[in-house]
Design a protein around this motif. Sequence first.
Motif, PDB file in Angstrom:
ATOM      1  N   VAL A 175       0.861  -1.192   0.000  1.00  0.00           N
ATOM      2  CA  VAL A 175       0.000   0.000   0.000  1.00  0.00           C
ATOM      3  C   VAL A 175       0.894   1.238   0.000  1.00  0.00           C
ATOM      4  O   VAL A 175       2.075   1.181   0.357  1.00  0.00           O
ATOM      5  N   GLY A 176       0.325   2.376  -0.388  1.00  0.00           N
ATOM      6  CA  GLY A 176       1.073   3.622  -0.414  1.00  0.00           C
ATOM      7  C   GLY A 176       1.167   4.260   0.964  1.00  0.00           C
ATOM      8  O   GLY A 176       0.452   3.889   1.893  1.00  0.00           O
ATOM      9  N   PRO A 177       2.032   5.253   1.120  1.00  0.00           N
ATOM     10  CA  PRO A 177       2.185   5.937   2.410  1.00  0.00           C
ATOM     11  C   PRO A 177       0.914   6.709   2.781  1.00  0.00           C
ATOM     12  O   PRO A 177       0.273   7.331   1.928  1.00  0.00           O
ATOM     13  N   TYR A 178       0.557   6.660   4.056  1.00  0.00           N
ATOM     14  CA  TYR A 178      -0.635   7.362   4.528  1.00  0.00           C
ATOM     15  C   TYR A 178      -0.493   7.674   6.017  1.00  0.00           C
ATOM     16  O   TYR A 178       0.338   7.084   6.721  1.00  0.00           O
ATOM     17  N   GLU A 199       4.585  16.874   9.101  1.00  0.00           N
ATOM     18  CA  GLU A 199       5.737  15.968   9.081  1.00  0.00           C
ATOM     19  C   GLU A 199       5.596  14.938   7.965  1.00  0.00           C
ATOM     20  O   GLU A 199       6.573  14.583   7.295  1.00  0.00           O
ATOM     21  N   PHE A 200       4.359  14.463   7.751  1.00  0.00           N
ATOM     22  CA  PHE A 200       4.104  13.507   6.675  1.00  0.00           C
ATOM     23  C   PHE A 200       4.393  14.149   5.319  1.00  0.00           C
ATOM     24  O   PHE A 200       5.048  13.558   4.454  1.00  0.00           O
ATOM     25  N   ALA A 201       3.944  15.399   5.151  1.00  0.00           N
ATOM     26  CA  ALA A 201       4.200  16.125   3.900  1.00  0.00           C
ATOM     27  C   ALA A 201       5.694  16.375   3.715  1.00  0.00           C
ATOM     28  O   ALA A 201       6.219  16.295   2.598  1.00  0.00           O
ATOM     29  N   GLY A 202       6.385  16.661   4.815  1.00  0.00           N
ATOM     30  CA  GLY A 202       7.825  16.875   4.730  1.00  0.00           C
ATOM     31  C   GLY A 202       8.556  15.629   4.283  1.00  0.00           C
ATOM     32  O   GLY A 202       9.577  15.711   3.578  1.00  0.00           O
ATOM     33  N   GLU A 203       8.042  14.469   4.660  1.00  0.00           N
ATOM     34  CA  GLU A 203       8.691  13.210   4.287  1.00  0.00           C
ATOM     35  C   GLU A 203       8.344  12.787   2.871  1.00  0.00           C
ATOM     36  O   GLU A 203       9.202  12.284   2.133  1.00  0.00           O
ATOM     37  N   HIS A 204       7.074  13.005   2.459  1.00  0.00           N
ATOM     38  CA  HIS A 204       6.610  12.453   1.182  1.00  0.00           C
ATOM     39  C   HIS A 204       6.351  13.506   0.107  1.00  0.00           C
ATOM     40  O   HIS A 204       6.162  13.155  -1.056  1.00  0.00           O
ATOM     41  N   GLY A 205       6.356  14.790   0.496  1.00  0.00           N
ATOM     42  CA  GLY A 205       6.179  15.848  -0.490  1.00  0.00           C
ATOM     43  C   GLY A 205       4.734  16.104  -0.851  1.00  0.00           C
ATOM     44  O   GLY A 205       3.821  15.398  -0.430  1.00  0.00           O
ATOM     45  N   TRP A 206       4.553  17.152  -1.655  1.00  0.00           N
ATOM     46  CA  TRP A 206       3.245  17.525  -2.161  1.00  0.00           C
ATOM     47  C   TRP A 206       3.133  17.064  -3.613  1.00  0.00           C
ATOM     48  O   TRP A 206       4.152  16.895  -4.271  1.00  0.00           O
ATOM     49  N   PRO A 207       1.920  16.837  -4.136  1.00  0.00           N
ATOM     50  CA  PRO A 207       0.626  17.013  -3.496  1.00  0.00           C
ATOM     51  C   PRO A 207       0.286  15.859  -2.555  1.00  0.00           C
ATOM     52  O   PRO A 207       0.901  14.785  -2.615  1.00  0.00           O
ATOM     53  N   PRO A 242     -15.674  12.190  10.454  1.00  0.00           N
ATOM     54  CA  PRO A 242     -14.750  12.831  11.394  1.00  0.00           C
ATOM     55  C   PRO A 242     -13.362  12.210  11.409  1.00  0.00           C
ATOM     56  O   PRO A 242     -12.420  12.813  11.918  1.00  0.00           O
ATOM     57  N   LYS A 243     -13.232  11.022  10.861  1.00  0.00           N
ATOM     58  CA  LYS A 243     -11.928  10.371  10.746  1.00  0.00           C
ATOM     59  C   LYS A 243     -11.418  10.582   9.325  1.00  0.00           C
ATOM     60  O   LYS A 243     -12.129  10.279   8.356  1.00  0.00           O
ATOM     61  N   ILE A 244     -10.206  11.117   9.189  1.00  0.00           N
ATOM     62  CA  ILE A 244      -9.699  11.416   7.853  1.00  0.00           C
ATOM     63  C   ILE A 244      -8.391  10.690   7.591  1.00  0.00           C
ATOM     64  O   ILE A 244      -7.684  10.286   8.523  1.00  0.00           O
ATOM     65  N   LEU A 245      -8.121  10.550   6.307  1.00  0.00           N
ATOM     66  CA  LEU A 245      -6.912   9.880   5.847  1.00  0.00           C
ATOM     67  C   LEU A 245      -6.162  10.859   4.954  1.00  0.00           C
ATOM     68  O   LEU A 245      -6.766  11.545   4.126  1.00  0.00           O
ATOM     69  N   VAL A 246      -4.859  10.933   5.138  1.00  0.00           N
ATOM     70  CA  VAL A 246      -4.009  11.759   4.276  1.00  0.00           C
ATOM     71  C   VAL A 246      -3.032  10.821   3.581  1.00  0.00           C
ATOM     72  O   VAL A 246      -2.307  10.064   4.231  1.00  0.00           O
ATOM     73  N   GLU A 247      -3.047  10.858   2.244  1.00  0.00           N
ATOM     74  CA  GLU A 247      -2.225   9.938   1.475  1.00  0.00           C
ATOM     75  C   GLU A 247      -1.222  10.691   0.615  1.00  0.00           C
ATOM     76  O   GLU A 247      -1.513  11.786   0.102  1.00  0.00           O
ATOM     77  N   ALA A 248      -0.064  10.100   0.455  1.00  0.00           N
ATOM     78  CA  ALA A 248       0.921  10.636  -0.482  1.00  0.00           C
ATOM     79  C   ALA A 248       0.460  10.346  -1.909  1.00  0.00           C
ATOM     80  O   ALA A 248      -0.183   9.332  -2.176  1.00  0.00           O
ATOM     81  N   ALA A 249       0.765  11.247  -2.820  1.00  0.00           N
ATOM     82  CA  ALA A 249       0.442  11.028  -4.229  1.00  0.00           C
ATOM     83  C   ALA A 249       1.366   9.956  -4.797  1.00  0.00           C
ATOM     84  O   ALA A 249       2.580   9.991  -4.576  1.00  0.00           O
ATOM     85  N   LEU A 250       0.774   9.008  -5.487  1.00  0.00           N
ATOM     86  CA  LEU A 250       1.547   7.966  -6.152  1.00  0.00           C
ATOM     87  C   LEU A 250       1.548   8.260  -7.648  1.00  0.00           C
ATOM     88  O   LEU A 250       0.479   8.424  -8.252  1.00  0.00           O
TER      89      LEU A 250
END
Length: 385
Positions: A175-178, A199-207, A242-250
């Motif tokens: 699975v991808g980073p999340y 911190e997650f964005a810093g590790e995996h970048g945008w978007p 109310p529960k959200i997921l943030v995923e790195a772009a693959l």
Amino acid sequence: MSTENLPQSPGQPSRKPRVAVVFGGRSSEHGISVVTAGAVLRAIDRTKYEVLPIGITQDGRWALTADAPDRMAITDRRTPSVDELAESSEGGVVLPVDPANREVVYSEPGSVPKALGEVDVVFPVLHGPYGEDGTLQGLLELSGVPYVGAGVLASAVGQDKEYMKRVFTSFGLKVGPYVVIRPREWRQDEAGARRKIAEFAGEHGWPLFVKPARAGSSIGITKVDDPSGLDEAIAEAQRHDPKILVEAALRGREIECGVLEFEDGPRASVPAEIPPPDAHAYYDFEAKYIDSTPGLVPAPLTAEETAEVQKLAVDAFEAASCEGLVRADFFLTEDGEFVINEINTMPGFTPISMYPQMWQASGIGYAELVDRLVQAALRRSTGLR
């Protein structure tokens, strides 16, 4: 159980199995569920089955609805609703909770309840929470009524993207980073939750993609290109869950594959590819259902890639203990690796949806697909299995 004639008491005539098509529901995917139900009602073989349409309104009322597939379509970019199809604004349908009695009852205030007859199988074409997530499946298990599709556990796993990914990882699927932000975490330490995303964005970048953890049809998902769009994206996702997921772009190609349960076990369809839509930032709700962005069926893959994604789709089906059907969605990354994004235990089932299109290309048309799903449900008992 044969679908030609159900067992009857001595002296009683045989009858066709009665299929209750249940649709609508309380989730934000209500309208798409109605569209799906219209397609199923249009396709189901009336010479083989009796059909009972039951709609669930957005406030949770179970309504007896018109058997009118032509009124259950997207019109002027607008999805239909159960309220528009309900026979009454007050009447309600009640399923039995006694496994020895499968008779459905309809009642209206001030009127004598009316028996609608026994239901032999339920085809729950609901999407999202309160229908696709194991809640309806639990009710049907208590009622002892067979139903199409995944059971309680698989439905719950298939709805919650966090636990879906945890299950897949435990079975060796990539699975991808999340990162997950739970409701209590957001309420008690919003600043800490924001740092976690940063911190997650810093590790995996945008978007990044911010999405509700327990929703489907790409509703509530936002592609975020930089920190300035994060607040709006979080608010939009939390509007649905109310529960959200943030995923790195693959970066790679979007590949889908259908799985269908046959008598000898699950099999995979030919895969499809979702090309980047011209008028949309990604394959969102508008691209899927309103603008009907076409997929490529079959996907232009090598024989080896096709075989691999078909195997992975069946592996995902088995990992989540699914039954009936699944659409498995993957990314084929730039380095040639398949990464599973998610499964849908009741995928979009309109004629333009990818799941029936993939099976059409595999030699099973829409009407036959509906029939096979009903047959599989009739063969299966409720309870532990």
